[in-house]
Structures are given as structure tokens and as C-alpha cells.
Design a protein around this motif. Structure first.
Motif, mmCIF file in Angstrom:
data_model
loop_
_atom_site.group_PDB
_atom_site.id
_atom_site.type_symbol
_atom_site.label_atom_id
_atom_site.label_comp_id
_atom_site.label_asym_id
_atom_site.label_seq_id
_atom_site.Cartn_x
_atom_site.Cartn_y
_atom_site.Cartn_z
ATOM 1 N N MET A 1 0.870 -1.266 0.084
ATOM 2 C CA MET A 1 0.117 0.196 -0.046
ATOM 3 C C MET A 1 0.753 1.171 0.115
ATOM 4 O O MET A 1 0.894 2.474 -0.699
ATOM 5 C CB MET A 1 -0.811 -0.037 1.126
ATOM 6 C CG MET A 1 -2.097 -0.965 1.229
ATOM 7 S SD MET A 1 -2.950 -1.109 3.041
ATOM 8 C CE MET A 1 -3.926 -2.612 2.465
ATOM 9 N N LEU A 2 1.930 1.377 0.625
ATOM 10 C CA LEU A 2 2.818 2.395 0.948
ATOM 11 C C LEU A 2 3.554 2.568 -0.335
ATOM 12 O O LEU A 2 3.490 3.686 -1.091
ATOM 13 C CB LEU A 2 3.938 2.119 1.833
ATOM 14 C CG LEU A 2 4.703 3.285 2.338
ATOM 15 C CD1 LEU A 2 3.941 4.679 2.932
ATOM 16 C CD2 LEU A 2 5.732 3.010 3.411
ATOM 17 N N VAL A 3 3.909 1.527 -1.094
ATOM 18 C CA VAL A 3 4.549 1.581 -2.432
ATOM 19 C C VAL A 3 3.663 2.155 -3.543
ATOM 20 O O VAL A 3 4.090 3.061 -4.208
ATOM 21 C CB VAL A 3 5.134 0.359 -2.877
ATOM 22 C CG1 VAL A 3 5.618 0.488 -4.340
ATOM 23 C CG2 VAL A 3 6.379 0.068 -2.137
ATOM 24 N N THR A 4 2.551 1.711 -3.591
ATOM 25 C CA THR A 4 1.386 2.218 -4.296
ATOM 26 C C THR A 4 1.316 3.934 -4.037
ATOM 27 O O THR A 4 1.153 4.645 -4.986
ATOM 28 C CB THR A 4 -0.017 1.566 -4.323
ATOM 29 O OG1 THR A 4 0.281 0.222 -4.397
ATOM 30 C CG2 THR A 4 -1.065 1.983 -5.241
ATOM 31 N N SER A 5 1.084 4.116 -2.778
ATOM 32 C CA SER A 5 0.836 5.725 -2.303
ATOM 33 C C SER A 5 2.091 6.495 -2.888
ATOM 34 O O SER A 5 1.861 7.552 -3.472
ATOM 35 C CB SER A 5 0.521 5.816 -0.997
ATOM 36 O OG SER A 5 1.771 5.365 -0.324
ATOM 37 N N VAL A 6 3.238 6.106 -2.824
ATOM 38 C CA VAL A 6 4.286 6.844 -3.545
ATOM 39 C C VAL A 6 4.233 6.900 -4.860
ATOM 40 O O VAL A 6 4.662 8.144 -5.508
ATOM 41 C CB VAL A 6 5.667 6.155 -2.823
ATOM 42 C CG1 VAL A 6 6.940 6.771 -3.419
ATOM 43 C CG2 VAL A 6 5.877 6.131 -1.370
ATOM 44 N N VAL A 7 4.040 6.010 -5.518
ATOM 45 C CA VAL A 7 3.639 6.114 -7.002
ATOM 46 C C VAL A 7 2.739 7.051 -7.484
ATOM 47 O O VAL A 7 3.081 7.852 -8.068
ATOM 48 C CB VAL A 7 3.567 4.669 -7.675
ATOM 49 C CG1 VAL A 7 3.095 4.732 -9.276
ATOM 50 C CG2 VAL A 7 4.783 3.761 -7.377
ATOM 51 N N VAL A 8 1.584 6.976 -6.694
ATOM 52 C CA VAL A 8 0.694 7.935 -6.872
ATOM 53 C C VAL A 8 1.192 9.417 -6.727
ATOM 54 O O VAL A 8 0.692 10.506 -7.218
ATOM 55 C CB VAL A 8 -0.944 7.888 -6.357
ATOM 56 C CG1 VAL A 8 -1.678 8.569 -6.202
ATOM 57 C CG2 VAL A 8 -1.315 6.244 -6.786
ATOM 58 N N LEU A 9 1.783 9.576 -5.564
ATOM 59 C CA LEU A 9 2.162 10.893 -5.248
ATOM 60 C C LEU A 9 3.378 11.415 -6.094
ATOM 61 O O LEU A 9 3.120 12.409 -6.432
ATOM 62 C CB LEU A 9 2.998 10.599 -3.751
ATOM 63 C CG LEU A 9 2.067 10.764 -2.675
ATOM 64 C CD1 LEU A 9 2.778 10.373 -1.301
ATOM 65 C CD2 LEU A 9 1.660 12.209 -2.490
ATOM 66 N N LEU A 10 4.339 10.627 -6.473
ATOM 67 C CA LEU A 10 5.390 11.139 -7.117
ATOM 68 C C LEU A 10 5.473 10.994 -8.693
ATOM 69 O O LEU A 10 5.968 12.178 -9.439
ATOM 70 C CB LEU A 10 6.692 10.222 -6.834
ATOM 71 C CG LEU A 10 7.144 10.311 -5.326
ATOM 72 C CD1 LEU A 10 8.495 9.588 -4.913
ATOM 73 C CD2 LEU A 10 7.326 11.603 -4.928
ATOM 74 N N PHE A 11 4.771 10.113 -9.329
ATOM 75 C CA PHE A 11 4.589 10.048 -10.675
ATOM 76 C C PHE A 11 4.183 11.185 -11.498
ATOM 77 O O PHE A 11 4.862 11.780 -12.325
ATOM 78 C CB PHE A 11 3.978 8.629 -10.952
ATOM 79 C CG PHE A 11 3.911 8.571 -12.584
ATOM 80 C CD1 PHE A 11 5.190 8.161 -13.231
ATOM 81 C CD2 PHE A 11 2.882 8.709 -13.294
ATOM 82 C CE1 PHE A 11 4.936 7.891 -14.621
ATOM 83 C CE2 PHE A 11 2.717 8.530 -14.812
ATOM 84 C CZ PHE A 11 4.109 8.128 -15.335
ATOM 85 N N PRO A 12 3.033 11.742 -11.127
ATOM 86 C CA PRO A 12 2.409 12.812 -11.693
ATOM 87 C C PRO A 12 3.319 14.058 -11.512
ATOM 88 O O PRO A 12 3.444 14.946 -12.435
ATOM 89 C CB PRO A 12 0.777 12.958 -11.173
ATOM 90 C CG PRO A 12 0.791 11.598 -10.687
ATOM 91 C CD PRO A 12 1.917 10.906 -10.246
ATOM 92 N N MET A 13 3.779 14.194 -10.279
ATOM 93 C CA MET A 13 4.603 15.277 -10.124
ATOM 94 C C MET A 13 6.031 15.463 -10.547
ATOM 95 O O MET A 13 6.483 16.421 -11.156
ATOM 96 C CB MET A 13 4.907 15.527 -8.631
ATOM 97 C CG MET A 13 3.578 15.737 -7.833
ATOM 98 S SD MET A 13 2.720 17.151 -8.187
ATOM 99 C CE MET A 13 1.270 16.878 -7.323
ATOM 100 N N ALA A 14 6.454 14.053 -10.913
ATOM 101 C CA ALA A 14 7.737 14.016 -11.556
ATOM 102 C C ALA A 14 7.633 14.426 -13.278
ATOM 103 O O ALA A 14 8.425 15.013 -13.488
ATOM 104 C CB ALA A 14 8.417 12.884 -11.109
#
Length: 149
Positions: A33-46
Motif C-alpha cells: 500500500m505504501l509503495v502504491t501511494s508513493v507511485v501515486v504521489l510522485l509519478f504525476p509530479m515528476a
């Protein structure tokens, strides 16, 4: 699993393998769950793809899931954290379509990310709830057997 509590002492657990298995489930599911949240957080911003409305939506959902997963890793799993993660995943699946109705442009990459990440979160929350329920049923059976019922 029977828990024996002495006054002021740490509870003793008679079935340590069950506790270790449950702890492993909680840790693995919480990390996913934490890895998925990091992907959702970082991918669009990056990548800076998509409109700001979609990025803010993904940021908020990613933060909610990150906090729920962090609480799960710290305190262990429960139905509340599973419900929060499941609802966040469902919103992540529905949000591109809701934003599209509001005349907000949604890129195809954002749509795919939201649907895939939301689906992963929903599945993880359902698996976690099923594991929690089976662990609880196992505890009740072992408690009934230890009381001679």
C-alpha cells in the motif's frame, strides 16, 4: 491463539507462529500500500503531465493512503485502515471520469495510472480485510478449543 496476561507484564501468546504469520501479512500488505501511494504521489509530479486538478487529486489520495499505510505498519492492520485504503482506491478509479465530466482535461497517462493504482489499492484492501477476518476466525476457534468448548 490464546493470550495470557499477567499483572503489569507483557501478554504471552501461546501460538507464536500465528502471530508471526499475521505480522508478516500486515507488513507485506502495508508495504505494498505504501509503495502504491508513493507511485501515486510522485509519478504525476515528476512527469508534470496532466492538469493541476488531476495532480492535486492524486496528491491528496496519495497522502491519505500513505498515512493509512504508515499507521498500518506502525499499529497493525484493521478494518478502518482497509476501508480508508479501499475508498481511496475507489475514488482514484472514479476521479478521472468525475474530473472529465467537470470539463477538466485528463491525460491518458493519468487515466491509466489512476485506474491501475486504484485497482491495486482496492484489491489490497479486500485481501487485507479477508486476512484480518480469517485471523479473527482462527483466534475465536483456538480460544473456543482452549476453553474446552
Amino acid at each position: 491463539m490464546a493470550i495470557h496476561a499477567d499483572r503489569g507484564a507483557v501478554p504471552r501468546v501461546s501460538d507464536r507462529s500465528h502471530v508471526l504469520r499475521r505480522g508478516a501479512h500486515d507488513q507485506v500488505l502495508g508495504l505494498l500500500m505504501l509503495v502504491t501511494s508513493v507511485v501515486v504521489l510522485l509519478f504525476p509530479m515528476a512527469t508534470q503531465d496532466g492538469p493541476k486538478d488531476a495532480q492535486v487529486n492524486e496528491l491528496v489520495v496519495g497522502l491519505v493512503v500513505a498515512f493509512a499505510a504508515g499507521a498500518r505498519l506502525y499499529r497493525g492492520g484493521g478494518l478502518r485502515s482497509d476501508a480508508v485504503v479501499g475508498l481511496a482506491g475507489a475514488w482514484l478509479i472514479a476521479s478521472p471520469f468525475v474530473l472529465g465530466v467537470q470539463n477538466t482535461a485528463v491525460h491518458t497517462a493519468d487515466l491509466m495510472l489512476c485506474v491501475v493504482a486504484g485497482s491495486v489499492l482496492v484489491v489490497l484492501s479486500l485481501v487485507s480485510a479477508a486476512v484480518w477476518r480469517s485471523d479473527r476466525a482462527g483466534r475465536e476457534r483456538s480460544a473456543g478449543a482452549s476453553h474446552g468448548e
